[in-house]
Design a protein around this motif. Structure first.
Motif, PDB file in Angstrom:
ATOM      1  N   LEU A  40       0.824  -1.214   0.000  1.00 23.17           N
ATOM      2  CA  LEU A  40       0.000   0.000   0.000  1.00 23.17           C
ATOM      3  C   LEU A  40       0.853   1.256   0.000  1.00 23.17           C
ATOM      4  N   GLN A  41       2.091   1.129   0.480  1.00 24.58           N
ATOM      5  CA  GLN A  41       3.058   2.238   0.499  1.00 24.58           C
ATOM      6  C   GLN A  41       2.576   3.428   1.336  1.00 24.58           C
ATOM      7  N   ILE A  42       1.992   3.099   2.496  1.00 26.25           N
ATOM      8  CA  ILE A  42       1.645   4.186   3.409  1.00 26.25           C
ATOM      9  C   ILE A  42       2.940   4.705   4.025  1.00 26.25           C
ATOM     10  N   PRO A  43       3.029   5.977   4.361  1.00 32.83           N
ATOM     11  CA  PRO A  43       4.272   6.528   4.925  1.00 32.83           C
ATOM     12  C   PRO A  43       4.649   5.834   6.232  1.00 32.83           C
ATOM     13  N   GLU A  44       5.896   5.432   6.330  1.00 30.08           N
ATOM     14  CA  GLU A  44       6.372   4.746   7.532  1.00 30.08           C
ATOM     15  C   GLU A  44       6.294   5.651   8.752  1.00 30.08           C
ATOM     16  N   ALA A  45       6.467   6.958   8.534  1.00 20.16           N
ATOM     17  CA  ALA A  45       6.383   7.905   9.659  1.00 20.16           C
ATOM     18  C   ALA A  45       4.984   7.889  10.262  1.00 20.16           C
ATOM     19  N   PHE A  46       3.948   7.773   9.423  1.00 21.40           N
ATOM     20  CA  PHE A  46       2.573   7.696   9.918  1.00 21.40           C
ATOM     21  C   PHE A  46       2.390   6.432  10.759  1.00 21.40           C
ATOM     22  N   TYR A  47       2.934   5.327  10.246  1.00 23.93           N
ATOM     23  CA  TYR A  47       2.828   4.049  10.961  1.00 23.93           C
ATOM     24  C   TYR A  47       3.479   4.153  12.342  1.00 23.93           C
ATOM     25  N   GLY A  64       0.722  13.375  -0.571  1.00 20.86           N
ATOM     26  CA  GLY A  64      -0.638  13.058  -1.012  1.00 20.86           C
ATOM     27  C   GLY A  64      -1.425  12.197  -0.037  1.00 20.86           C
ATOM     28  N   TRP A  65      -0.770  11.671   1.009  1.00 14.88           N
ATOM     29  CA  TRP A  65      -1.445  10.877   2.026  1.00 14.88           C
ATOM     30  C   TRP A  65      -1.929  11.800   3.153  1.00 14.88           C
ATOM     31  N   PHE A  66      -3.077  11.462   3.699  1.00 15.60           N
ATOM     32  CA  PHE A  66      -3.632  12.197   4.836  1.00 15.60           C
ATOM     33  C   PHE A  66      -3.608  11.288   6.065  1.00 15.60           C
ATOM     34  N   LEU A  67      -3.242  11.865   7.184  1.00 14.39           N
ATOM     35  CA  LEU A  67      -3.250  11.137   8.458  1.00 14.39           C
ATOM     36  C   LEU A  67      -4.130  11.881   9.441  1.00 14.39           C
ATOM     37  N   ILE A  68      -5.098  11.170  10.012  1.00 11.88           N
ATOM     38  CA  ILE A  68      -5.934  11.706  11.092  1.00 11.88           C
ATOM     39  C   ILE A  68      -5.875  10.726  12.254  1.00 11.88           C
ATOM     40  N   ILE A  69      -5.485  11.222  13.414  1.00  9.90           N
ATOM     41  CA  ILE A  69      -5.391  10.381  14.611  1.00  9.90           C
ATOM     42  C   ILE A  69      -6.418  10.850  15.630  1.00  9.90           C
ATOM     43  N   PHE A  90      -6.092   7.055  10.904  1.00  5.37           N
ATOM     44  CA  PHE A  90      -6.747   6.872   9.612  1.00  5.37           C
ATOM     45  C   PHE A  90      -5.827   7.456   8.544  1.00  5.37           C
ATOM     46  N   ILE A  91      -5.343   6.581   7.672  1.00  6.49           N
ATOM     47  CA  ILE A  91      -4.427   6.978   6.603  1.00  6.49           C
ATOM     48  C   ILE A  91      -5.146   6.759   5.273  1.00  6.49           C
ATOM     49  N   PHE A  92      -5.262   7.806   4.485  1.00  3.56           N
ATOM     50  CA  PHE A  92      -6.031   7.651   3.249  1.00  3.56           C
ATOM     51  C   PHE A  92      -5.550   8.605   2.168  1.00  3.56           C
ATOM     52  N   LYS A  93      -5.843   8.187   0.933  1.00  3.62           N
ATOM     53  CA  LYS A  93      -5.684   9.038  -0.244  1.00  3.62           C
ATOM     54  C   LYS A  93      -6.449   8.385  -1.385  1.00  3.62           C
ATOM     55  N   GLU A  94      -7.080   9.175  -2.206  1.00  6.71           N
ATOM     56  CA  GLU A  94      -7.837   8.716  -3.373  1.00  6.71           C
ATOM     57  C   GLU A  94      -8.745   7.544  -3.013  1.00  6.71           C
ATOM     58  N   ASN A  95      -8.442   6.317  -3.504  1.00  9.50           N
ATOM     59  CA  ASN A  95      -9.339   5.182  -3.276  1.00  9.50           C
ATOM     60  C   ASN A  95      -8.821   4.214  -2.212  1.00  9.50           C
ATOM     61  N   ILE A  96      -7.884   4.664  -1.362  1.00 11.44           N
ATOM     62  CA  ILE A  96      -7.332   3.813  -0.299  1.00 11.44           C
ATOM     63  C   ILE A  96      -7.645   4.446   1.052  1.00 11.44           C
ATOM     64  N   PHE A  97      -8.204   3.634   1.950  1.00 17.66           N
ATOM     65  CA  PHE A  97      -8.490   4.099   3.309  1.00 17.66           C
ATOM     66  C   PHE A  97      -8.053   3.008   4.276  1.00 17.66           C
ATOM     67  N   VAL A  98      -7.119   3.350   5.155  1.00 14.76           N
ATOM     68  CA  VAL A  98      -6.577   2.395   6.118  1.00 14.76           C
ATOM     69  C   VAL A  98      -6.781   2.939   7.523  1.00 14.76           C
ATOM     70  N   SER A  99      -7.321   2.101   8.391  1.00 18.47           N
ATOM     71  CA  SER A  99      -7.364   2.434   9.822  1.00 18.47           C
ATOM     72  C   SER A  99      -6.374   1.534  10.534  1.00 18.47           C
ATOM     73  N   LEU A 100      -5.627   2.104  11.451  1.00 15.83           N
ATOM     74  CA  LEU A 100      -4.548   1.374  12.112  1.00 15.83           C
ATOM     75  C   LEU A 100      -4.606   1.620  13.610  1.00 15.83           C
ATOM     76  N   CYS A 101      -4.591   0.538  14.388  1.00  9.50           N
ATOM     77  CA  CYS A 101      -4.631   0.643  15.848  1.00  9.50           C
ATOM     78  C   CYS A 101      -3.817  -0.494  16.440  1.00  9.50           C
ATOM     79  N   PHE A 102      -3.099  -0.197  17.507  1.00 12.38           N
ATOM     80  CA  PHE A 102      -2.250  -1.201  18.148  1.00 12.38           C
ATOM     81  C   PHE A 102      -2.805  -1.637  19.498  1.00 12.38           C
ATOM     82  N   SER A 103      -4.079  -1.366  19.738  1.00 10.83           N
ATOM     83  CA  SER A 103      -4.764  -1.828  20.955  1.00 10.83           C
ATOM     84  C   SER A 103      -6.099  -2.442  20.558  1.00 10.83           C
ATOM     85  N   GLN A 104      -6.576  -3.341  21.391  1.00  8.82           N
ATOM     86  CA  GLN A 104      -7.855  -3.999  21.107  1.00  8.82           C
ATOM     87  C   GLN A 104      -9.004  -3.114  21.581  1.00  8.82           C
TER      88      GLN A 104
END
Length: 308
Positions: A40-47, A64-69, A90-104
């Protein structure tokens, strides 16, 4: 674990990634991390930012990527901190939307079921972010109800007996409320930034904005009320403990004074000097009687002064 959801009058799980699908990653493994960063090539800094448990709510852009925490509440297994908050990115751009969390956290799976039950559609990426922010505010209030029950239980136990365990339980709850207040303020500031974006006129649903604002305000106010109640309760019990200690010390001091009277009389008549009772066969009984009378008078005076 990575889960793919497709919007179709509600969010439904799919086996593979599709255009404009929601890619939900929770506590990703090494292989899943490789998929996010390399395929997906999301920015490693966002991760890395989202991986930080103390990351604050914010908006950022990069290539071109957006990050909302946002911060979301969850129930932890730590007895010292039963409720905590964690960042969801929430990392997204154009037709890609990824939500990322490290807790349950529970809000993500709960939101999926809610969207299916209510047949909620997702208009765009910002719409999904705002709806998840709304869900986060709702979950804050759900956990606040559980915290309120814990406060009532601790108060009930303290009425029976003031123990360190019960006071420590209140301190743990107070710490949870501090985390809640901080996270809600961060979410509120984030919401205002999203609301003031230039794309808001054409992108955001005004009713959704109003709902998010109402729920955020209600969660903040409820948290502040519980925090103030808990602070007042802690101060009250601190005063009670201090007062009980003063009463105990006063009684011990009174008892010490009463016990000192027979000791003083016995010391005076035990001196190796003439005292007119050394030849008296009832001298010992007379000394005991004098000590008893003076002690009874002392008890009566202390009782009258409410020292016992």
């Amino acid at each position: 674990m990575i889960t793919f959801y497709k919007n179709n009058n509600g969010l439904f799980q799919t086996e593979n990634s599709q255009n404009n699908c929601w890619i939900n990653a929770v506590c990703p493994t090494k292989e899943e991390t490789k998929y996010l960063l390399e395929e997906l090539q999301i920015p490693e800094a966002f991760y890395n930012d989202i991986e930080d448990i103390d990351e604050r709510p914010r908006i950022e852009t990069e290539n071109g990527w957006f990050l909302i925490i946002i911060r979301a509440p969850f129930k932890s297994n730590d007895e010292k901190l039963p409720f905590n908050t964690a960042p969801i990115g929430f990392i997204f751009k154009e037709n890609i939307f990824v939500s990322l969390c490290f807790s349950q956290v529970e809000i993500l799976s709960d939101f999926v079921l809610y969207s299916q039950r209510k047949k909620i559609g997702i208009m765009n990426h910002y719409d999904l972010v705002l709806k998840l922010l709304l869900s986060s505010s709702v979950w804050f209030q759900k956990y606040l109800k559980q915290i309120n029950q814990r406060i009532k239980q601790a108060e009930h136990n303290l009425e029976k007996s003031i123990k360190n365990e019960e006071l420590q339980a209140l301190l743990q709850i107070e710490k949870c409320l501090v985390f809640f207040i901080t996270s809600l303020k961060g979410n509120d500031n984030l919401f205002r930034r999203i609301k003031n974006l230039k794309v808001s006129v054409d992108t955001f649903d005004p009713d959704l904005l109003e709902d998010v604002e109402i729920e955020l305000r209600q969660a903040e106010e409820t948290t502040n009320v519980y925090s103030n109640i808990l602070t007042g309760m802690m101060d009250a019990y601190a005063s009670v403990i201090s007062n009980n200690l003063n009463i105990i010390m006063k009684r011990l001091t009174s008892i010490s004074i009463i016990l000192m009277i027979p000791t003083l009389v016995a010391s005076l008549y035990g001196m190796n000097v003439p005292n007119n009772l050394q030849e008296n066969s009832y001298g010992f009984m007379i000394i005991l009687l004098i000590s008893l009378i003076i002690s009874i008078l002392g008890v009566f005076l202390f009782k009258k002064k409410n020292m016992f």
